[in-house]
Design an enzyme around this catalytic site. Structure first.
Site, PDB file in Angstrom:
ATOM      1  N   LYS A 135     -59.113  -4.151 -11.826  1.00  6.84           N
ATOM      2  CA  LYS A 135     -59.624  -4.102 -12.768  1.00  6.84           C
ATOM      3  C   LYS A 135     -60.847  -4.512 -12.826  1.00  6.84           C
ATOM      4  O   LYS A 135     -61.508  -4.877 -12.078  1.00  6.84           O
ATOM      5  CB  LYS A 135     -59.430  -4.434 -14.543  1.00  6.84           C
ATOM      6  CG  LYS A 135     -57.447  -4.869 -14.575  1.00  6.84           C
ATOM      7  CD  LYS A 135     -56.618  -2.449 -14.566  1.00  6.84           C
ATOM      8  CE  LYS A 135     -55.434  -2.739 -15.323  1.00  6.84           C
ATOM      9  NZ  LYS A 135     -54.725  -2.953 -14.645  1.00  6.84           N
TER      10      LYS A 135
HETATM   11  C1  LIG Z   1     -53.484  -2.942 -15.632  1.00  8.43           C
HETATM   12  C2  LIG Z   1     -52.879  -2.224 -17.158  1.00  8.43           C
HETATM   13  C3  LIG Z   1     -52.420  -3.263 -18.495  1.00  8.43           C
HETATM   14  C4  LIG Z   1     -51.671  -4.145 -17.906  1.00  8.43           C
HETATM   15  O1  LIG Z   1     -52.595  -4.963 -18.045  1.00  8.43           O
HETATM   16  P1  LIG Z   1     -52.072  -6.447 -17.139  1.00  8.43           P
HETATM   17  O2  LIG Z   1     -53.036  -7.632 -17.063  1.00  8.43           O
HETATM   18  O3  LIG Z   1     -52.127  -6.627 -14.906  1.00  8.43           O
HETATM   19  O4  LIG Z   1     -51.259  -7.180 -18.190  1.00  8.43           O
HETATM   20  C5  LIG Z   1     -51.535  -2.560 -19.295  1.00  8.43           C
HETATM   21  N1  LIG Z   1     -52.083  -0.663 -19.115  1.00  8.43           N
HETATM   22  C6  LIG Z   1     -52.483  -0.596 -18.458  1.00  8.43           C
HETATM   23  C7  LIG Z   1     -52.793   1.155 -18.515  1.00  8.43           C
HETATM   24  C8  LIG Z   1     -52.741  -0.815 -16.955  1.00  8.43           C
HETATM   25  O5  LIG Z   1     -54.048  -0.119 -16.388  1.00  8.43           O
END
Ligand SMILES: *Cc1c(COP(=O)(O)O)cnc(C)c1O
Length: 397
Positions: free
Chosen positions: A186
């Site tokens: 992210k």
């Molecule tokens: C990455 C993501 C998640 C989940 O996040 P994690 O930290 O990987 O559990 C949920 N929704 C979206 C749209 C994402 O891109």
């Protein structure tokens, strides 16, 4: 998008503080921790940065979604409207709350279409969980108006949208709760982590307790704290929070670089007559983590996507056939393939996903390609990318 590209001494220093104190736990140990409260600081700075009243950090974005659902009182028997284009976590969180995900179409924003919500509504609809995909936004003002009019809860999965805004208001702050992820890929990453934001003190209080076994965090004797509700452990550790804190302080710079890189690519590719980009309701609020564009149809999109890869244009995603981000390949979810018996109502109201008709979403996603914008690109790399992409894409228009 990936903050891991710019790890430096800032992250090292924050982590070192934690290691030097020896306290990896985010609560308590007031004497031993040398005044280092990384999770607490991260929460405060994130809330300030995005203009939200409160923030509660979690162990992941998925955990943040679960905490948010619990805090909004979404559970067994409820239905939650979700998009078919998202990371599966959104849907998993709804299901693990015992609620039923109801899919509504997306539009050219690649997010929920405000026009598709009405027909997804039933008397059980409790919330709309909008997902701001690939760094940009849904028509969030229209979706919010719809939810207000129907008296249902608006929740935002802004896991991919940190740094993005709509009309100057940060994404994730439009609904009752917003969720962020700081997972390894992210914009801001801390290894694994997430956050729930809200303006509602009551929602915050529940989130804060639910994510830590129900602890009310009153007083400084952890063993003697009250427990008004049951909870789970979705806590973040101080080590993760330390990395996230340093990363958050780099967010503005990251978004600025992404916007510059994306701007250059978009301007150049915009010269291909007929090539259309994803609709962005507020261009100025685009966090610019991806550049998404449409080919004339599915066949050309499949072909172009292969050619882009062959030409060395890395980071291009054809989500339509991707296993994790578009509903078409989610046989484990659509088939309700659960490791253990499903929550009773989810089982009883077993949605007939076989009969789903998402023709509008299919039509859009089958033509869409998204390219990840990297922070580390040089001017040279961008120029080469433009040349290669133009050569591949121009013949299709
Ligand atoms: C990455 C993501 C998640 C989940 O996040 P994690 O930290 O990987 O559990 C949920 N929704 C979206 C749209 C994402 O891109």
């Amino acid at each position: 998008m990936p903050g891991f590209e710019i790890f430096g001494d800032e992250e090292r220093k924050e982590v070192q503080d934690v290691l030097d104190s020896g306290i990896l736990f985010r609560y308590g140990f007031d004497q031993a921790r040398n005044n280092h409260w990384k999770a607490r600081d991260f929460e405060k700075e994130l809330a300030e940065k995005i203009g939200s009243g409160y923030c509660h950090l979690c162990s992941s974005g998925t955990a943040a979604l679960s905490v948010a659902l619990a805090a909004c009182g979404v559970g067994t028997g409820d239905e939650v409207i979700v998009p078919p284009f998202t990371f599966v976590a959104t849907v998993e969180a709804v299901m693990s709350a015992g609620a039923v995900p109801v899919f509504a179409d997306i539009d050219e924003t690649l997010c929920l279409d405000p026009e598709s919500l009405e027909k997804a509504m039933t008397p059980r609809t409790k919330a709309v969980l909008v997902v701001h995909m690939c760094g940009s936004m849904a028509e969030i003002d229209r979706i919010r108006a719809f939810c207000d009019q129907k008296g249902i809860v608006l929740m935002e999965d802004a896991c991919q949208a940190l740094g993005g805004s709509f009309n100057g208001k940060h994404l994730g702050t439009f609904g009752k709760v917003g969720c962020f992820s700081f997972d390894p890929v992210k914009t801001v990453t801390c290894g694994e982590g997430g956050g729930v934001v809200t303006d509602d003190p009551k929602i915050y209080e529940i989130a804060d307790a639910y994510g830590d076994h129900g602890h009310d965090h009153v007083g400084d004797d952890r063993g003697a704290e009250g427990h008004a509700i049951m909870g789970v452990n979705y806590r973040i550790s101080e080590l993760n929070a330390a990395v996230g804190l340093a990363q958050l302080r780099k967010l503005d710079r990251m978004v600025e670089i992404q916007r510059t890189h994306k701007g250059a690519l978009k301007e150049a590719l915009g010269r291909i007559p007929g090539l259309e980009f994803r609709k962005i309701p507020d261009e100025e609020g685009d966090s610019a983590t991806f550049l998404s564009f449409f080919l004339p149809d599915e066949a050309t999109a499949v072909k172009a996507s292969g050619e882009l890869a062959a030409a060395g244009v890395d980071g291009c995603f054809y989500w339509y056939s991707n296993n994790w981000h578009y509903i078409r390949q989610w046989d484990h979810i659509l088939g309700l393939k659960s490791a253990a018996p499903l929550p009773v109502t989810l089982f009883e109201t077993r949605p007939d996903y076989e009969k789903l008709n998402l023709a509008q979403s299919d039509g859009i996603m089958s033509r869409a390609i998204s390219m990840l914008i990297k922070l580390s690109w040089s001017q040279d790399e961008i120029a080469q990318r433009i040349d290669k992409m133009t050569a591949v894409l121009r013949p299709y228009f």
